[in-house]
Scaffold this motif. Structure first.
Motif, short mmCIF file in Angstrom:
data_model
loop_
_atom_site.label_atom_id
_atom_site.label_comp_id
_atom_site.label_asym_id
_atom_site.label_seq_id
_atom_site.Cartn_x
_atom_site.Cartn_y
_atom_site.Cartn_z
N LEU A 114 5.27 4.71 2.14
CA LEU A 114 5.69 5.96 2.78
C LEU A 114 6.40 5.68 4.10
O LEU A 114 7.32 6.41 4.47
N ALA A 115 6.00 4.62 4.80
CA ALA A 115 6.66 4.26 6.05
C ALA A 115 8.07 3.73 5.79
O ALA A 115 8.98 3.93 6.60
N THR A 159 -7.87 2.04 0.33
CA THR A 159 -6.44 1.83 0.18
C THR A 159 -6.09 1.47 -1.26
O THR A 159 -6.78 0.66 -1.88
N ARG A 192 0.61 3.75 1.98
CA ARG A 192 0.95 4.04 3.38
C ARG A 192 2.19 3.25 3.82
O ARG A 192 3.10 3.81 4.44
N ASP A 193 2.24 1.96 3.47
CA ASP A 193 3.41 1.15 3.83
C ASP A 193 4.67 1.61 3.09
O ASP A 193 5.76 1.59 3.64
N SER A 197 3.39 10.05 -4.68
CA SER A 197 2.28 9.96 -5.63
C SER A 197 2.75 10.24 -7.05
O SER A 197 2.36 9.55 -8.00
N SER A 254 0.84 -1.20 0.00
CA SER A 254 0.00 0.00 0.00
C SER A 254 0.88 1.25 0.00
O SER A 254 2.05 1.20 0.39
N SER A 284 4.62 12.70 0.72
CA SER A 284 3.48 11.99 0.13
C SER A 284 3.24 12.42 -1.32
O SER A 284 2.98 11.59 -2.19
#
Length: 116
Positions: A39-40, A70, A36-37, A50, A34, A46
């Motif tokens: 970005l972590a 998601t 989010r993962d 993208s 994902s 962000s």
């Protein structure tokens, strides 16, 4: 008029030619991920993530699927992972060759008498 193969290859490699895109592709070798993962795992804004994902998606190098709210990305082909592994092998060989040359140079320096 169709684009010559060498030109298409050059464009493909230009698409890969960004550190964040390479990090994304390396991450996706382990499987779908994902945003989010990603970005972590990758320290980037962000908006930049993208933008880089959009470049990879337009080129057909990654796919995106929506799972509820998601978005999950995946490599479009196992060949992309193989290309990254081949690049790692090539870089390893290049660095090993440089280390051997450096060792030879250091050995030659040690053999030469120092003036002073």
């Amino acid at each position: 008029m169709p684009v010559p193969l060498y030109q298409a290859k050059a464009e493909f490699f230009r698409t890969l030619g960004h550190p964040v895109r390479i990090q994304v592709l390396e991450l996706l070798q382990a499987g779908p991920c994902s945003v989010r993962d990603m970005l972590a795992a990758i320290e980037v804004e962000s908006s930049n993530m993208s933008q880089q994902l959009a470049v990879l998606r337009r080129a057909g190098i990654v796919t995106a699927t929506r799972e509820g709210a998601t978005v999950v990305y995946a490599l479009s082909s196992g060949d992309v992972a193989e290309l990254l592994r081949a690049a790692r092998r090539i870089l390893t060989d290049m660095i090993t060759g440089q280390e051997e040359l450096l060792a030879e140079l250091r050995g030659a320096d040690a053999e030469e008498p120092r003036s002073g």
